[in-house]
Scaffold this motif. Structure first.
Motif, short mmCIF file in Angstrom:
data_model
loop_
_atom_site.label_atom_id
_atom_site.label_comp_id
_atom_site.label_asym_id
_atom_site.label_seq_id
_atom_site.Cartn_x
_atom_site.Cartn_y
_atom_site.Cartn_z
N ASP A 160 -4.61 -11.99 -40.04
CA ASP A 160 -3.09 -12.17 -39.92
C ASP A 160 -2.65 -11.92 -38.50
O ASP A 160 -1.62 -12.27 -38.18
CB ASP A 160 -2.30 -11.05 -40.76
N GLU A 161 -3.55 -11.36 -37.65
CA GLU A 161 -3.27 -11.22 -36.25
C GLU A 161 -4.15 -12.28 -35.40
O GLU A 161 -5.27 -11.61 -35.02
CB GLU A 161 -3.39 -9.91 -35.89
N GLN A 162 -3.65 -13.23 -35.02
CA GLN A 162 -4.58 -14.03 -34.14
C GLN A 162 -4.11 -14.13 -32.59
O GLN A 162 -3.03 -14.28 -32.50
CB GLN A 162 -4.56 -15.52 -34.90
N TYR A 163 -5.08 -14.15 -31.84
CA TYR A 163 -5.22 -14.40 -30.52
C TYR A 163 -5.53 -15.73 -30.07
O TYR A 163 -6.53 -16.03 -30.22
CB TYR A 163 -5.65 -13.10 -29.90
N MET A 207 5.47 -13.56 -38.85
CA MET A 207 5.36 -13.31 -37.43
C MET A 207 6.41 -14.19 -36.85
O MET A 207 6.64 -15.31 -37.20
CB MET A 207 3.98 -13.69 -36.90
N TRP A 208 6.70 -13.78 -35.39
CA TRP A 208 7.28 -14.67 -34.47
C TRP A 208 6.17 -14.61 -33.28
O TRP A 208 5.93 -13.55 -32.55
CB TRP A 208 8.53 -14.22 -34.07
N TYR A 209 6.04 -15.87 -32.94
CA TYR A 209 5.10 -16.25 -31.62
C TYR A 209 5.81 -16.76 -30.44
O TYR A 209 7.00 -17.54 -30.56
CB TYR A 209 4.06 -16.99 -31.77
N ARG A 210 5.58 -16.29 -29.19
CA ARG A 210 6.46 -16.87 -28.01
C ARG A 210 5.21 -17.89 -27.16
O ARG A 210 4.21 -17.43 -27.12
CB ARG A 210 6.89 -15.71 -27.06
N LEU A 264 1.46 -13.38 -29.92
CA LEU A 264 2.22 -12.57 -30.93
C LEU A 264 3.28 -11.79 -30.23
O LEU A 264 3.17 -11.26 -29.81
CB LEU A 264 1.08 -11.71 -31.75
N LEU A 265 4.57 -11.92 -31.02
CA LEU A 265 5.68 -11.23 -30.50
C LEU A 265 6.32 -10.11 -31.32
O LEU A 265 6.57 -9.09 -31.09
CB LEU A 265 6.87 -12.08 -30.03
N MET A 266 6.31 -10.63 -32.65
CA MET A 266 6.73 -9.57 -33.63
C MET A 266 6.00 -9.84 -34.86
O MET A 266 5.89 -11.00 -35.28
CB MET A 266 8.22 -9.97 -33.78
N TYR A 267 5.74 -8.79 -35.83
CA TYR A 267 4.83 -8.96 -36.98
C TYR A 267 5.34 -7.88 -37.87
O TYR A 267 5.95 -6.94 -37.71
CB TYR A 267 3.65 -8.42 -36.61
N SER A 271 13.66 -14.67 -18.15
CA SER A 271 11.87 -14.76 -18.78
C SER A 271 11.75 -14.82 -20.04
O SER A 271 10.80 -14.76 -20.57
CB SER A 271 11.58 -13.21 -18.20
N ASP A 272 12.98 -14.80 -20.88
CA ASP A 272 12.75 -15.07 -22.31
C ASP A 272 12.77 -16.54 -22.72
O ASP A 272 12.65 -17.13 -23.86
CB ASP A 272 13.93 -14.70 -23.04
N SER A 273 13.08 -17.44 -21.68
CA SER A 273 13.00 -18.74 -21.92
C SER A 273 11.41 -19.27 -22.13
O SER A 273 10.38 -18.97 -21.53
CB SER A 273 13.15 -19.45 -20.54
N ALA A 274 11.38 -19.76 -23.46
CA ALA A 274 10.17 -20.09 -23.80
C ALA A 274 10.30 -20.96 -25.20
O ALA A 274 11.43 -20.81 -25.58
CB ALA A 274 9.26 -18.91 -24.23
N THR A 275 9.27 -21.23 -25.92
CA THR A 275 9.14 -21.90 -27.43
C THR A 275 9.00 -20.54 -28.19
O THR A 275 7.98 -20.14 -28.02
CB THR A 275 8.41 -23.00 -27.64
N TYR A 276 9.72 -20.46 -29.16
CA TYR A 276 9.53 -19.45 -30.29
C TYR A 276 9.32 -19.98 -31.53
O TYR A 276 9.96 -20.96 -32.12
CB TYR A 276 10.86 -18.57 -30.49
N LEU A 277 8.05 -19.69 -32.13
CA LEU A 277 7.63 -20.08 -33.31
C LEU A 277 7.39 -19.30 -34.38
O LEU A 277 6.84 -18.00 -34.12
CB LEU A 277 5.96 -20.48 -32.91
#
Lengths: 112, 109
Positions: free
Chosen positions: A99-102, B34-37, B46-49, B82-88
């Motif tokens: 679940d935690e992929q880098y 999750m949220w990825y940046r 990985l930003l939030m889980y 600096s938050d300018s990015a794509t959020y997935l």
């Protein structure tokens, strides 16, 4: 801790040519993934390895794509022959827990 | 029906504004959220889980999950350039990680 390394960062080829990408995961990470990210889309899983065995390759176009992970560390992804629609960023990721992929920085492929 | 729906429209906000992003997912088997940046020409990070319904805060970021409606959100307070990015957004279940299309966010100074 070093991150996931990928090379090359950029590649331009003509259709019907072949290309290979390399990935070195984070040390100790048993699981390795290859994703395809088309512009404006989220990453799509192509193949998942656990050590050097394949866990999931259901979305890998096996007529043209192949991947291997020898010795359970580095991995290569190959496309032969390339099509125009293969233009994308190819991302490698690794994980200790699934679940935690880098993710690595990706290889941007352009097929002309 | 796609596993994860994320309206991919770009979002431009002035510095200091609150950014609100959301996704829906289709399968109750997905148990982790999750949220990825992703910065330009970089891989996702990985930003939030979170794995439960409710809110999770980390600094200026809040992830919100409502499992009953299969809805996940990300809020960014006091947004910075600096938050300018794509959020997935991403959901995990059955040994698989599924991503939304991503939202490109631009924070204007």
């Amino acid at each position: 801790e070093a991150g996931v390394a990928q090379s090359p960062r950029y590649k331009i080829i003509e259709k019907r040519q072949s290309v290979a990408f390399w990935c070195n995961p984070i040390s100790g990470h048993a699981t390795l993934y290859w994703y395809q990210q088309i512009l404006g889309q989220g990453p799509k899983l192509l193949i998942q390895f656990q050590n050097n065995g394949v866990v999931d390759d259901s979305q890998l176009p096996k007529d043209r794509f192949s991947a291997e992970r020898l010795k359970g560390v580095d991995s290569t992804l190959k496309i032969q022959p390339a099509k125009l629609e293969d233009s994308a960023v190819y991302l490698c990721a690794s994980s200790l827990t699934a679940d935690e992929q880098y993710f690595g920085p990706g290889t941007r492929l352009t097929v002309t | 029906q796609k596993e994860v729906e994320q309206d991919p429209g770009p979002l431009s906000v002035p510095e200091g504004a609150i950014v609100s992003l959301n996704c829906t997912y289709s399968n109750s088997a997905f148990q982790y959220f999750m949220w990825y940046r992703q910065y330009s020409r970089k891989g996702p990070e990985l930003l939030m889980y979170t794995y439960s319904s409710g809110n999770k805060e980390d600094g200026r970021f809040t992830a919100q999950v409502d499992k009953s409606s299969k809805y996940i959100s990300l809020f960014i307070r006091d947004s910075q350039p600096s938050d300018s990015a794509t959020y997935l957004c991403a959901v995990y279940g059955n040994n698989r990680l599924a991503f939304g299309k991503g939202n490109q966010v631009v924070v204007i100074p």
